[in-house]
Write an enzyme that holds these catalytic residues in place. Structure first.
Site, PDB file in Angstrom:
ATOM      1  N   CYS A   2       4.466  16.696  -8.715  1.00 25.49           N
ATOM      2  CA  CYS A   2       4.128  18.017  -9.210  1.00 25.49           C
ATOM      3  C   CYS A   2       4.500  18.140 -10.691  1.00 25.49           C
ATOM      4  O   CYS A   2       5.421  17.487 -11.163  1.00 25.49           O
ATOM      5  CB  CYS A   2       4.825  19.148  -8.459  1.00 25.49           C
ATOM      6  SG  CYS A   2       4.516  19.144  -6.700  1.00 25.49           S
ATOM      7  N   ARG A  27       0.937  13.765 -12.265  1.00 26.20           N
ATOM      8  CA  ARG A  27       2.076  13.979 -11.372  1.00 26.20           C
ATOM      9  C   ARG A  27       1.650  14.574 -10.038  1.00 26.20           C
ATOM     10  O   ARG A  27       2.436  14.633  -9.091  1.00 26.20           O
ATOM     11  CB  ARG A  27       3.087  14.926 -12.034  1.00 26.20           C
ATOM     12  CG  ARG A  27       3.702  14.387 -13.294  1.00 26.20           C
ATOM     13  CD  ARG A  27       4.672  15.389 -13.855  1.00 26.20           C
ATOM     14  NE  ARG A  27       5.823  15.535 -12.991  1.00 26.20           N
ATOM     15  CZ  ARG A  27       6.936  14.829 -13.098  1.00 26.20           C
ATOM     16  NH1 ARG A  27       7.049  13.929 -14.034  1.00 26.20           N
ATOM     17  NH2 ARG A  27       7.928  15.021 -12.272  1.00 26.20           N
ATOM     18  N   TRP A  76       1.331  18.221  -5.944  1.00 27.46           N
ATOM     19  CA  TRP A  76       1.162  17.062  -5.051  1.00 27.46           C
ATOM     20  C   TRP A  76       1.835  17.481  -3.756  1.00 27.46           C
ATOM     21  O   TRP A  76       3.062  17.593  -3.685  1.00 27.46           O
ATOM     22  CB  TRP A  76       1.835  15.832  -5.662  1.00 27.46           C
ATOM     23  CG  TRP A  76       1.580  14.565  -4.920  1.00 27.46           C
ATOM     24  CD1 TRP A  76       0.526  13.725  -5.077  1.00 27.46           C
ATOM     25  CD2 TRP A  76       2.394  13.980  -3.899  1.00 27.46           C
ATOM     26  NE1 TRP A  76       0.641  12.660  -4.226  1.00 27.46           N
ATOM     27  CE2 TRP A  76       1.774  12.785  -3.484  1.00 27.46           C
ATOM     28  CE3 TRP A  76       3.597  14.345  -3.288  1.00 27.46           C
ATOM     29  CZ2 TRP A  76       2.293  11.952  -2.501  1.00 27.46           C
ATOM     30  CZ3 TRP A  76       4.125  13.518  -2.301  1.00 27.46           C
ATOM     31  CH2 TRP A  76       3.469  12.338  -1.919  1.00 27.46           C
ATOM     32  N   ASN A 102       9.094  21.891  -8.500  1.00 29.45           N
ATOM     33  CA  ASN A 102       8.854  20.451  -8.333  1.00 29.45           C
ATOM     34  C   ASN A 102      10.044  19.922  -7.539  1.00 29.45           C
ATOM     35  O   ASN A 102      11.183  20.192  -7.895  1.00 29.45           O
ATOM     36  CB  ASN A 102       8.786  19.817  -9.732  1.00 29.45           C
ATOM     37  CG  ASN A 102       8.695  18.307  -9.676  1.00 29.45           C
ATOM     38  OD1 ASN A 102       8.369  17.728  -8.643  1.00 29.45           O
ATOM     39  ND2 ASN A 102       8.980  17.669 -10.799  1.00 29.45           N
ATOM     40  N   GLY A 103       9.780  19.201  -6.439  1.00 27.62           N
ATOM     41  CA  GLY A 103      10.882  18.660  -5.638  1.00 27.62           C
ATOM     42  C   GLY A 103      10.754  19.065  -4.176  1.00 27.62           C
ATOM     43  O   GLY A 103       9.690  19.521  -3.750  1.00 27.62           O
ATOM     44  N   GLU A 484       2.321  -7.920  -7.029  1.00 32.31           N
ATOM     45  CA  GLU A 484       1.857  -6.885  -7.955  1.00 32.31           C
ATOM     46  C   GLU A 484       0.319  -6.850  -8.003  1.00 32.31           C
ATOM     47  O   GLU A 484      -0.280  -5.773  -8.047  1.00 32.31           O
ATOM     48  CB  GLU A 484       2.461  -7.122  -9.347  1.00 32.31           C
ATOM     49  CG  GLU A 484       2.014  -6.165 -10.435  1.00 32.31           C
ATOM     50  CD  GLU A 484       2.346  -4.693 -10.188  1.00 32.31           C
ATOM     51  OE1 GLU A 484       3.026  -4.369  -9.202  1.00 32.31           O
ATOM     52  OE2 GLU A 484       1.877  -3.863 -10.989  1.00 32.31           O
ATOM     53  N   LYS A 488      -1.906  -3.522  -7.177  1.00 26.38           N
ATOM     54  CA  LYS A 488      -2.904  -2.986  -8.121  1.00 26.38           C
ATOM     55  C   LYS A 488      -4.241  -2.798  -7.400  1.00 26.38           C
ATOM     56  O   LYS A 488      -4.904  -1.791  -7.559  1.00 26.38           O
ATOM     57  CB  LYS A 488      -3.116  -3.910  -9.329  1.00 26.38           C
ATOM     58  CG  LYS A 488      -2.002  -3.957 -10.323  1.00 26.38           C
ATOM     59  CD  LYS A 488      -1.928  -2.766 -11.256  1.00 26.38           C
ATOM     60  CE  LYS A 488      -1.058  -1.652 -10.788  1.00 26.38           C
ATOM     61  NZ  LYS A 488       0.349  -1.725 -10.786  1.00 26.38           N
ATOM     62  N   GLU A 491      -3.944   0.146  -4.522  1.00 23.50           N
ATOM     63  CA  GLU A 491      -3.666   1.533  -4.912  1.00 23.50           C
ATOM     64  C   GLU A 491      -4.836   2.200  -5.612  1.00 23.50           C
ATOM     65  O   GLU A 491      -5.027   3.404  -5.488  1.00 23.50           O
ATOM     66  CB  GLU A 491      -2.368   1.663  -5.730  1.00 23.50           C
ATOM     67  CG  GLU A 491      -2.407   1.099  -7.109  1.00 23.50           C
ATOM     68  CD  GLU A 491      -1.091   1.258  -7.856  1.00 23.50           C
ATOM     69  OE1 GLU A 491      -0.405   2.270  -7.671  1.00 23.50           O
ATOM     70  OE2 GLU A 491      -0.738   0.359  -8.639  1.00 23.50           O
ATOM     71  N   HIS A 507       1.935 -19.094   9.554  1.00 21.83           N
ATOM     72  CA  HIS A 507       2.775 -18.501  10.598  1.00 21.83           C
ATOM     73  C   HIS A 507       2.167 -17.219  11.155  1.00 21.83           C
ATOM     74  O   HIS A 507       2.887 -16.391  11.710  1.00 21.83           O
ATOM     75  CB  HIS A 507       4.188 -18.280  10.055  1.00 21.83           C
ATOM     76  CG  HIS A 507       4.828 -19.570   9.639  1.00 21.83           C
ATOM     77  ND1 HIS A 507       5.362 -20.446  10.548  1.00 21.83           N
ATOM     78  CD2 HIS A 507       4.943 -20.157   8.423  1.00 21.83           C
ATOM     79  CE1 HIS A 507       5.813 -21.523   9.895  1.00 21.83           C
ATOM     80  NE2 HIS A 507       5.567 -21.356   8.606  1.00 21.83           N
ATOM     81  N   LYS A 606       2.269   9.871 -10.142  1.00 19.31           N
ATOM     82  CA  LYS A 606       2.883   8.945 -11.087  1.00 19.31           C
ATOM     83  C   LYS A 606       4.380   8.820 -10.864  1.00 19.31           C
ATOM     84  O   LYS A 606       4.939   7.745 -10.899  1.00 19.31           O
ATOM     85  CB  LYS A 606       2.602   9.427 -12.513  1.00 19.31           C
ATOM     86  CG  LYS A 606       3.159   8.527 -13.607  1.00 19.31           C
ATOM     87  CD  LYS A 606       2.442   7.210 -13.638  1.00 19.31           C
ATOM     88  CE  LYS A 606       2.953   6.291 -14.721  1.00 19.31           C
ATOM     89  NZ  LYS A 606       2.515   4.898 -14.459  1.00 19.31           N
TER      90      LYS A 606
HETATM   91  C1  AGP Z   1       2.566   1.179  -9.293  1.00 18.15           C
HETATM   92  O1  AGP Z   1       1.383   1.103  -9.966  1.00 18.15           O
HETATM   93  C2  AGP Z   1       3.043   2.543  -8.973  1.00 18.15           C
HETATM   94  N1  AGP Z   1       2.854   3.487  -9.970  1.00 18.15           N
HETATM   95  C3  AGP Z   1       4.402   2.584  -8.299  1.00 18.15           C
HETATM   96  O2  AGP Z   1       4.527   1.520  -7.405  1.00 18.15           O
HETATM   97  C4  AGP Z   1       5.643   2.629  -9.226  1.00 18.15           C
HETATM   98  O3  AGP Z   1       5.864   1.399  -9.833  1.00 18.15           O
HETATM   99  C5  AGP Z   1       6.850   3.068  -8.382  1.00 18.15           C
HETATM  100  O4  AGP Z   1       6.582   4.321  -7.829  1.00 18.15           O
HETATM  101  C6  AGP Z   1       8.125   3.104  -9.175  1.00 18.15           C
HETATM  102  O5  AGP Z   1       8.059   4.034 -10.193  1.00 18.15           O
HETATM  103  P1  AGP Z   1       9.112   4.048 -11.367  1.00 18.15           P
HETATM  104  O6  AGP Z   1       8.951   2.766 -12.111  1.00 18.15           O
HETATM  105  O7  AGP Z   1       8.762   5.239 -12.189  1.00 18.15           O
HETATM  106  O8  AGP Z   1      10.475   4.137 -10.749  1.00 18.15           O
END
Ligand code: AGP
Length: 611
Positions: A2, A27, A76, A102-103, A484, A488, A491, A507, A606
């Protein structure tokens, strides 16, 4: 998650709130709303389900809403579905108290029950409406806004950043926070509050960071800070050095593509900040030779992509030093009662510096008396401020939900940390150290070279836009890269993908390989190349379509892979910085080919400030 924005001053508030919210949409983006006090003193609330654009259309870009004091929110959803009624701002009867939040309030059901007994009713399913009415309850009892907010803070459990308006306090805006970010900015037109710097950058670079359990009271001319006992406290404004341009798209179609292209510069800046005259220097008191000499074990704790950096760092540190490294997902670490050995250090990696689980892991490590080091991008964020020491990545503002340049700069700090430890402990020849530093200096140029060839990847990606399963395989560092690459892909393209240690395929997972399934093999480690080649042949003989990523010169791969991307040769400890780029591009181009919202993928935000 948020985003919160607030404004009080000498300009029309609504357009400023909407502009700020547009910078915070990463956010959260399932609904949005604003509350603005008009000349008659009435607080008008306008909300809309969906992207911010819907709210902009509803308010004629804010022009239809009069007044110079207001708060806004982009959501969010945590409690209650995305809908207009659950959107913020929330308010008590007659708009006597209006709140954006927010929270997460953990004990909201218990508080709601008590408020119902006191005659309050609720229309939304949110925890925010409960906080709003709790503030109202205390305000009615005390007639004093600061007391009402402070009492509420004592009653709620959880995390929050709140923007609060009282209908009886016409020229005042209040804000408060615990475990969710909040800043106050001072501009020529007035004061702003926000959850993050990009929201206010076009108005000011002068920012006050609000600490946990602090309350802010803002008038048109002044800002006052209080602790929870309502004692006034002094605070220094900090100058934000970010370029406002850096928080805009700058000609690219998406922030993600812009940020992929900013990687050479971000990497160059990060190296430049800590490599001086052929030495590594993290700054006074950050992490010194004596500490490095005594180190027995490092725990690297993070979430998501930052955790994937930890996975790379483990291979690098263990390969060039005698220090043991354990990696942990922050959400697991915080609840597994970890036994942290003496002479150990906990390293937290986080772009935002606000990730709830990473912050909790940091606090746990501190409670257990272990030294903590944060690798963080956002200056002044909670993790940066609470860790014993901090090394900043110099990625600049990262807006796209899928991280790219922050990840790349975190890698650089990990390499530097490994080399610093090895050097301090006398575990690395001077010649090797110098050679590695000169190889590192070439990484930005090599990333640029890979980016020049992006159209080839675009072409290949378009063939797999309709894939339903993709597998990424690798060994050693190549496995960490696969983790990673796979994240990518899933997501932003919503294609199911898995990263597998190539030796583990037999396995169980190999049963999923059938005709036409795309398997991406990362094969940059010379010692493991032949073993990887065998694993590639195994999946090919079961019908897989193969993409290989390997170093220039490994042309024997052409006999096996259907499509190969070559990355320039570098020190093999640093190869993640290169091999990840084609994988970022793969995820990006597939997402674009599928017509998806690259920068704001569904269900994600984010900054994950809730656990
Ligand atoms: C990856 O593309 C994501 N945005 C997510 O996995 C991110 O790396 C994770 O939420 C950690 O965020 P931070 O680095 O702000 O702690």
């Amino acid at each position: 998650m948020c985003g919160i924005v607030g404004f009080i001053g000498e300009a029309k508030a609504a357009p400023i709130l909407l502009e700020g919210l547009s910078k915070l949409e990463y956010r959260g983006y399932d609904s949005a709303g604003i509350a603005v006090r008009d000349e008659s003193g009435k607080i008008n609330v306008v909300k809309a389900k969906g992207r911010l654009k819907v709210l902009e259309d509803k308010t004629d870009s804010g022009n239809a809403v009069n007044g110079t004091c207001g708060i806004g929110h982009t959501r969010w959803a945590t409690h209650g579905e995305p809908s207009e009624v659950n959107a913020h701002p929330h308010y008590s009867e007659g708009h006597s108290v209006v709140v954006v939040h927010n929270g997460i309030i953990e004990n909201y059901l218990e508080l709601k029950e008590k408020l119902v007994k006191s005659g309050y009713s609720f229309e939304s399913q949110t925890d925010t409406e409960v906080v709003t009415k709790l503030i109202d309850y205390y305000y009615k009892k005390t007639g004093e806004p600061l007391t009402a907010i402070a009492r509420t803070m004592l009653r709620v459990r959880g995390s929050y950043a709140l923007g609060v308006m009282f209908s009886e306090q016409p020229d005042k805006l209040y804000a408060v926070r615990k475990d969710s970010p909040l800043i106050v900015g001072k501009s020529e037109k007035g004061y702003l509050i926000a959850s993050d710097v990009p929201a206010i950058l076009s108005h000011t670079r002068k920012v006050y960071y609000i600490d946990n359990l602090e309350i802010v009271e803002i008038t048109r001319e002044n800002v006052h800070f209080y602790n929870i006992d309502r004692e006034e406290i002094e605070k220094e404004a900090v100058e934000i050095k970010w370029d406002a341009e850096a928080a805009e798209k700058g000609g690219y179609e998406h922030f993600m593509m812009k940020e992929i292209h900013e990687q050479p510069e971000a990497v160059r800046n990060t190296i430049g900040a800590y490599v001086k005259d052929g030495n590594i220097d993290f700054g006074k008191g950050v992490f010194d030779c004596e500490q490095a000499k005594k180190l027995e074990r490092i725990y690297i704790v993070a979430c998501g992509s930052a955790y994937h950096v930890a996975a790379v760092a483990k291979y690098v540190i263990e390969d060039i030093t005698t220090v043991c490294v354990e990696t942990d997902l922050a959400s697991e670490f915080r609840y597994r009662n970890p036994k942290l050995s003496k002479n150990s250090m906990v390293v937290i990696i986080s772009q935002s510096g606000e990730t709830a689980d990473s912050l909790a892991a940091l606090r746990l490590a501190k409670e257990k008396g272990v030294k903590t080091l944060a690798i963080v991008n956002v200056v002044g964020s909670s993790i940066a401020r609470e860790a014993d020491s901090v090394i900043y990545t110099l990625a600049g503002p990262e807006i796209a939900v899928a991280t790219t340049k922050a990840y790349s700069t975190q890698l650089i700090i990990s390499y530097l940390l490994a080399m610093y430890i090895a050097n301090a402990r006398g575990e690395m020849e001077k010649q090797t150290f110098d050679k590695m530093l000169s190889e590192m200096a070439l990484l930005p140029k090599r990333i640029e070279d890979i980016l020049h060839d992006k159209e080839r990847i675009q072409w290949f990606a378009s063939k797999f836009a309709n894939a339903s399963n993709v597998f990424f395989i690798g060994r050693g560092i190549d496995y960490a890269i696969s983790l990673e690459g796979s994240l990518k892909m899933k997501e932003i393209s919503y294609i199911h993908s898995e990263a597998y240690a190539a030796g583990e395929l037999k396995h169980g997972t190999i049963s999923l390989i059938e005709d036409g399934v795309l398997v991406i093999g990362v094969m940059t480690q010379s010692e493991l190349y032949d073993k990887m080649l065998s694993n590639m042949i195994e999946v090919k003989s079961r019908g897989a379509y193969l993409m290989g990523i390997t170093n220039v010169g490994n042309y024997s791969i052409e006999d096996t892979a259907n499509f190969t991307v070559y990355v320039p040769r570098t020190d093999e400890h640093f190869v993640t910085s290169l091999a990840i780029v084609p994988l970022q591009l793969m995820g990006y181009y597939i997402s674009v080919a599928r017509g998806l919202d690259v920068d704001k993928p569904r269900n994600l935000a984010k900054s994950v400030t809730v656990e």
